[in-house]
Design a protein around this motif. Sequence first.
Motif, mmCIF file in Angstrom:
data_model
loop_
_atom_site.group_PDB
_atom_site.id
_atom_site.type_symbol
_atom_site.label_atom_id
_atom_site.label_comp_id
_atom_site.label_asym_id
_atom_site.label_seq_id
_atom_site.Cartn_x
_atom_site.Cartn_y
_atom_site.Cartn_z
ATOM 1 N N CYS A 19 0.822 -1.205 0.000
ATOM 2 C CA CYS A 19 0.000 0.000 0.000
ATOM 3 C C CYS A 19 0.860 1.261 0.000
ATOM 4 O O CYS A 19 0.508 2.268 -0.618
ATOM 5 C CB CYS A 19 -0.948 -0.007 1.194
ATOM 6 N N THR A 20 1.993 1.186 0.665
ATOM 7 C CA THR A 20 2.913 2.328 0.687
ATOM 8 C C THR A 20 3.560 2.532 -0.676
ATOM 9 O O THR A 20 3.699 3.660 -1.154
ATOM 10 C CB THR A 20 3.997 2.119 1.758
ATOM 11 N N ILE A 21 3.946 1.432 -1.302
ATOM 12 C CA ILE A 21 4.560 1.523 -2.638
ATOM 13 C C ILE A 21 3.573 2.118 -3.638
ATOM 14 O O ILE A 21 3.930 2.989 -4.446
ATOM 15 C CB ILE A 21 5.015 0.125 -3.099
ATOM 16 N N ILE A 22 2.339 1.676 -3.568
ATOM 17 C CA ILE A 22 1.319 2.179 -4.502
ATOM 18 C C ILE A 22 1.085 3.669 -4.296
ATOM 19 O O ILE A 22 0.985 4.447 -5.252
ATOM 20 C CB ILE A 22 0.008 1.388 -4.326
ATOM 21 N N LYS A 23 0.999 4.079 -3.019
ATOM 22 C CA LYS A 23 0.751 5.485 -2.711
ATOM 23 C C LYS A 23 1.868 6.381 -3.229
ATOM 24 O O LYS A 23 1.621 7.420 -3.862
ATOM 25 C CB LYS A 23 0.596 5.660 -1.197
ATOM 26 N N ILE A 24 3.087 5.957 -3.011
ATOM 27 C CA ILE A 24 4.227 6.787 -3.442
ATOM 28 C C ILE A 24 4.368 6.769 -4.962
ATOM 29 O O ILE A 24 4.663 7.788 -5.587
ATOM 30 C CB ILE A 24 5.514 6.301 -2.757
ATOM 31 N N SER A 25 4.165 5.608 -5.578
ATOM 32 C CA SER A 25 4.298 5.532 -7.044
ATOM 33 C C SER A 25 3.250 6.386 -7.745
ATOM 34 O O SER A 25 3.522 6.986 -8.794
ATOM 35 C CB SER A 25 4.205 4.079 -7.507
ATOM 36 N N LYS A 26 2.044 6.475 -7.157
ATOM 37 C CA LYS A 26 1.030 7.368 -7.722
ATOM 38 C C LYS A 26 1.460 8.825 -7.637
ATOM 39 O O LYS A 26 1.236 9.609 -8.572
ATOM 40 C CB LYS A 26 -0.305 7.167 -7.000
ATOM 41 N N HIS A 27 2.070 9.176 -6.516
ATOM 42 C CA HIS A 27 2.560 10.556 -6.358
ATOM 43 C C HIS A 27 3.662 10.857 -7.367
ATOM 44 O O HIS A 27 3.662 11.934 -8.000
ATOM 45 C CB HIS A 27 3.071 10.762 -4.930
ATOM 46 N N LEU A 28 4.565 9.914 -7.548
ATOM 47 C CA LEU A 28 5.641 10.116 -8.521
ATOM 48 C C LEU A 28 5.083 10.226 -9.941
ATOM 49 O O LEU A 28 5.575 11.021 -10.751
ATOM 50 C CB LEU A 28 6.636 8.957 -8.433
ATOM 51 N N LEU A 29 4.078 9.435 -10.228
ATOM 52 C CA LEU A 29 3.455 9.513 -11.550
ATOM 53 C C LEU A 29 2.826 10.875 -11.781
ATOM 54 O O LEU A 29 2.929 11.445 -12.879
ATOM 55 C CB LEU A 29 2.401 8.410 -11.687
ATOM 56 N N SER A 30 2.170 11.423 -10.758
ATOM 57 C CA SER A 30 1.546 12.738 -10.910
ATOM 58 C C SER A 30 2.593 13.820 -11.155
ATOM 59 O O SER A 30 2.364 14.752 -11.927
ATOM 60 C CB SER A 30 0.706 13.068 -9.674
#
Length: 533
Positions: free
Chosen positions: A112-123
């Motif tokens: 869940c942490t990886i997904i949250k951060i990867s979404k932020h990086l994508l944005s």
Amino acid sequence: MSRLEAKKPSLFISEPLTTVSQPLSLLIAILKSCYGPAGRLKQLHNGVGGYVCLTSQSSAILGHLSVSHPVLKVLTASVQNHVSRFSDCGLFTAILCCSLIENFKNLNIASCTIIKISKHLLSLCTDYLKSKACGCQVSVDFSNLETLLCLVRSILTSKPACMLNKTEVDCLAVLIVKAFMYTVPCHPETKPVLGKCVTVPLKGKRVLDSTVIPGLLIETPEIQFAKPFSVKRTSSDAVKVVVFCVSMSGDLFDPEEGTVTVHHKISLEMSELDQLLNVGKQLVNDEVGLVVCQKVIHPSLKQYLKDNHIIAVDRAGLSVMEPLSQVTGSKPIASIYSLSPSCYGSLKDVRAESFASKHFVHLIPNDTTVCSLILCNRNETTWDELKTCCLSTSSSKDVECSPTQYQLITDAFCHSLESVACSLSHDGGEILTDMAYGHCWLVPSGFPSASNWSDLLSKCGCGINSSTKDLNWRHLQPLFGSSPIESCPKEPSGKVTDFMTLDCFAAKYNGLQVAVETANLILDLSCVIEDQN
């Protein structure tokens, strides 16, 4: 009776990422070796013989690879969906996806942490790519086509299986850009719609023999136009065209469609032929010069049309129906028992053309956004690779249906939405929609249809927009082929007031999903079992 073989239990896979390392590494190795202008070719076959595919393109590789792991099935399906929509960057997408999976699963961090951060990086990445400061963007100047030519050259040179030299790449790049420019309307409307480019394959010929011609080519047998070619014209020197999307062979219907009672001494075959000849007589009286049939035309009808100087082309096929309607302005006729002159189209000229060993009827319109790209390459393998990198797939092919079927289903969907809006009127009044915002405007009963709507109406149905002189209107009716609206403005024309009619967005959003999904479920039902207890 006992079962001859025990039923196999369902396979349950727990934590699939723990078993994907080896197949994922193999897949990413294959994809990386194909990536870029200097990518290596792959020879794909099923291991027991059969068709052999030589390619470096993601669409062909993923389409021919047999993938069994559920994780890789999801991955390949996602990439294939991307390629079906954009026709490019499949290898980039697949490689990046594989790399992210490999790297993320090796981290000792909660998913869940990886997904949250990867979404932020994508944005952050997407925000930069859309910003003016991004150095990755190149604007296309249609007064200078060098940018488009560079794009096409880049695509062609990245496909070594096409076996193209520099001269051939330059030749094809010019032809492809030229074909694209043919599809751009000369007099664009507010939201112009691109035309069609129909590819005509010529395998076993030189690449430099490829060419682009305006209009539409329909392949025909050589014997059909062996004599000097002439076409019947109207008094205005135009060629009147009629298109049939139904068989005109005189064959009877499928007996599974129902039962027919035939009177004594009545021949169904002769009755069907008589009707076909009656259609031919009407075409002669209406001064039609060209008849195109998607399927087969009865030999007697074809001879009758020929005797009356009408060109008859049959077995045109499903693929040319949509561009044929676009180039002629005709509406395909689906029954030989209902023939309306309003379905006729017209052409500037019709000619017989020959390219290599193939013979065509060339339909030349007055003004068209349809062209034919005659694409040549040395053999079938190199031509297939060239076709894939030059042509984009449409949504109708994604769902394995014809473009006409796809359009009809889309129209039916829009028709259903408009019929809901039409249900807002209960007093017999009319409902209009404006072409700028796409909002509904309710007209009280008793006003003539020719009224000045801008003076009569003050607010739209929801109360957000006010009527202005520059609004264009159309009657909102659940009919197919309605004109598209313009893009909705960022801000409504009026301010938010207490008199607006609003709905809950979440409820309406979910209602739309449930409605469509339930309809699909019902359409998919083959039987119903009901308990009578």
